[in-house]
Design a protein around this motif. Structure first.
Motif: not given
Length: 204
Positions: A128-130, A171-179, A190-195, A197-203
């Protein structure tokens, strides 16, 4: 994921990332109080978080790991922000890149994706690559299409053709919030971008 579906390595790693127990025990400043957005402060904290999560999953983890076994490709020095090794045998199993994203930073993310593609092409047993990219709450790349194209289609570096990568990409987006009332940031989610991820492998 459908009930009864087989969990992939990406599913297992993402589940470990969103489990806040490692962060709560070892990095409480990321959950309360916050840290300043100065220089490499956030980068350093999260590379250590990745190491901690990998160790909790029983991997041997190395931060800022040179991909020394790729040198013969002629693409220059390549370094992954975190590499997780199986302990037996001692072989690289996962590679991570962690990068800040602000408006106009698509080129930086593309460079990180290219590093992962080179690592994939030179690491036979890599599972796996992340790419984890962190943003302030409310920010995101306009489109990941051009960023992931290098992983899917290949690219050129130092005059050498780098072929398409075959290792699954997460692919993971890490959201940081202001104090509120401070110049500090705390971890949001953390939010995952599965769509993509599939496109990255031509799916689709």
């Amino acid at each position: 994921m459908m009930p009864g579906a087989r969990h992939s390595l990406a599913d297992e790693v993402f589940a470990a990332l969103i489990d806040r127990s490692v962060m709560a025990e070892h990095f409480p400043m990321l959950l309360s109080g916050g840290i300043p957005d100065l220089g490499l402060t956030i980068h350093s904290h999260f590379l250590t978080v990745l190491a901690g999560v990998g160790q909790s999953m029983h991997y041997a983890t190395v931060a800022e790991c040179p991909i020394w076994w790729a040198r013969e490709d002629g693409v220059g020095d390549v370094r992954a922000d975190s590499v997780w090794f199986d302990k037996t045998p001692l072989r690289p199993r996962l590679a991570f890149e962690f990068e800040r994203f602000e408006r106009g930073d698509e080129g930086k993310l593309r460079g990180k994706i290219e590093n992962l593609a080179i690592t994939s092409n030179n690491t036979e047993e890599l599972g796996l690559c992340v790419l984890v990219y962190w943003v302030r709450s409310g920010s995101a790349p306009r489109s990941m299409d051009a960023i992931i194209a290098s992983y899917r289609d290949g690219f050129r570096r130092n005059g050498r053709v780098v072929p398409p990568a075959g290792t699954p990409l997460m692919l993971v987006k890490c959201v940081m919030r202001e104090v509120v009332g401070t110049d500090r940031l705390v971890f949001g989610e953390f939010l995952r971008d599965e769509r993509n991820e599939r496109l990255a492998l031509g799916r689709v």
